[in-house]
Design a protein around this motif. Structure first.
Motif, PDB file in Angstrom:
ATOM      1  N   ALA A   9     -17.243  23.827  -8.604  1.00  8.61           N
ATOM      2  CA  ALA A   9     -17.049  23.485  -7.557  1.00  8.61           C
ATOM      3  C   ALA A   9     -18.277  21.192  -7.211  1.00  8.61           C
ATOM      4  O   ALA A   9     -18.112  20.642  -6.653  1.00  8.61           O
ATOM      5  CB  ALA A   9     -16.817  23.867  -6.432  1.00  8.61           C
ATOM      6  N   ASN A  10     -19.440  22.124  -7.903  1.00  9.06           N
ATOM      7  CA  ASN A  10     -20.635  21.240  -7.885  1.00  9.06           C
ATOM      8  C   ASN A  10     -20.392  19.760  -8.351  1.00  9.06           C
ATOM      9  O   ASN A  10     -20.200  19.687  -9.812  1.00  9.06           O
ATOM     10  CB  ASN A  10     -21.859  21.730  -8.587  1.00  9.06           C
ATOM     11  CG  ASN A  10     -22.728  21.248  -8.042  1.00  9.06           C
ATOM     12  OD1 ASN A  10     -22.972  19.773  -8.358  1.00  9.06           O
ATOM     13  ND2 ASN A  10     -23.900  21.434  -8.559  1.00  9.06           N
ATOM     14  N   SER A  11     -20.255  18.700  -7.548  1.00 12.56           N
ATOM     15  CA  SER A  11     -19.621  17.732  -8.090  1.00 12.56           C
ATOM     16  C   SER A  11     -20.633  16.873  -8.630  1.00 12.56           C
ATOM     17  O   SER A  11     -20.294  15.336  -8.798  1.00 12.56           O
ATOM     18  CB  SER A  11     -19.593  16.952  -6.487  1.00 12.56           C
ATOM     19  OG  SER A  11     -19.499  16.823  -5.812  1.00 12.56           O
ATOM     20  N   ALA A  18      -8.474  16.127  -6.840  1.00 17.33           N
ATOM     21  CA  ALA A  18      -7.572  17.492  -6.038  1.00 17.33           C
ATOM     22  C   ALA A  18      -6.685  18.424  -6.857  1.00 17.33           C
ATOM     23  O   ALA A  18      -6.594  19.125  -6.062  1.00 17.33           O
ATOM     24  CB  ALA A  18      -7.087  16.762  -4.571  1.00 17.33           C
ATOM     25  N   GLU A  19      -5.862  17.826  -7.313  1.00 17.30           N
ATOM     26  CA  GLU A  19      -4.690  18.033  -8.195  1.00 17.30           C
ATOM     27  C   GLU A  19      -5.452  19.092  -9.331  1.00 17.30           C
ATOM     28  O   GLU A  19      -4.799  20.507  -9.604  1.00 17.30           O
ATOM     29  CB  GLU A  19      -4.332  17.267  -9.126  1.00 17.30           C
ATOM     30  CG  GLU A  19      -3.203  17.691 -10.091  1.00 17.30           C
ATOM     31  CD  GLU A  19      -2.333  16.783 -11.253  1.00 17.30           C
ATOM     32  OE1 GLU A  19      -2.133  16.704 -11.518  1.00 17.30           O
ATOM     33  OE2 GLU A  19      -2.192  15.750 -10.089  1.00 17.30           O
ATOM     34  N   ASP A  20      -7.070  19.213 -10.256  1.00 22.65           N
ATOM     35  CA  ASP A  20      -7.975  19.714 -11.010  1.00 22.65           C
ATOM     36  C   ASP A  20      -7.661  20.567 -10.185  1.00 22.65           C
ATOM     37  O   ASP A  20      -7.408  21.783 -11.081  1.00 22.65           O
ATOM     38  CB  ASP A  20      -8.578  18.858 -11.551  1.00 22.65           C
ATOM     39  CG  ASP A  20      -8.414  17.823 -12.278  1.00 22.65           C
ATOM     40  OD1 ASP A  20      -7.634  17.824 -12.736  1.00 22.65           O
ATOM     41  OD2 ASP A  20      -8.800  17.374 -12.825  1.00 22.65           O
ATOM     42  N   ALA A  21      -8.340  21.160  -8.529  1.00 23.21           N
ATOM     43  CA  ALA A  21      -8.701  22.389  -7.853  1.00 23.21           C
ATOM     44  C   ALA A  21      -7.585  22.932  -7.602  1.00 23.21           C
ATOM     45  O   ALA A  21      -7.873  24.700  -7.900  1.00 23.21           O
ATOM     46  CB  ALA A  21     -10.217  21.441  -6.685  1.00 23.21           C
ATOM     47  N   GLN A  22      -6.402  22.457  -7.365  1.00 24.78           N
ATOM     48  CA  GLN A  22      -5.525  23.289  -7.376  1.00 24.78           C
ATOM     49  C   GLN A  22      -4.940  23.900  -7.959  1.00 24.78           C
ATOM     50  O   GLN A  22      -4.586  24.873  -7.842  1.00 24.78           O
ATOM     51  CB  GLN A  22      -4.221  22.269  -6.617  1.00 24.78           C
ATOM     52  CG  GLN A  22      -3.490  23.246  -6.095  1.00 24.78           C
ATOM     53  CD  GLN A  22      -3.765  23.595  -5.285  1.00 24.78           C
ATOM     54  OE1 GLN A  22      -3.873  23.347  -4.007  1.00 24.78           O
ATOM     55  NE2 GLN A  22      -3.236  25.525  -5.537  1.00 24.78           N
TER      56      GLN A  22
END
Length: 54
Positions: A9-11, A18-22
């Motif tokens: 999560a560290n950008s 958001a799709e990758d995170a989902q």
């Protein structure tokens, strides 16, 4: 190991949408469901007082 996944999560170090995170959340949820099912199956085969942690 789950805490290490949180590092993604560290950008400052990683790029993601958001799709990758989902996709990560979906994969983790699916694995957690499998894990819970394995424990439930194993526990259902034992007397309730037999399970000990640690």
């Amino acid at each position: 190991m789950l805490r290490l996944i949180g590092n993604l999560a560290n950008s400052n170090n990683y790029e993601y949408s958001a799709e990758d995170a989902q996709k990560i959340f979906t994969a983790l949820d699916a694995e957690m469901k499998l894990l819970k099912a394995k424990f439930q199956t194993a526990l259902s085969k034992r007397p309730k007082d037999e399970f000990k942690l640690g």
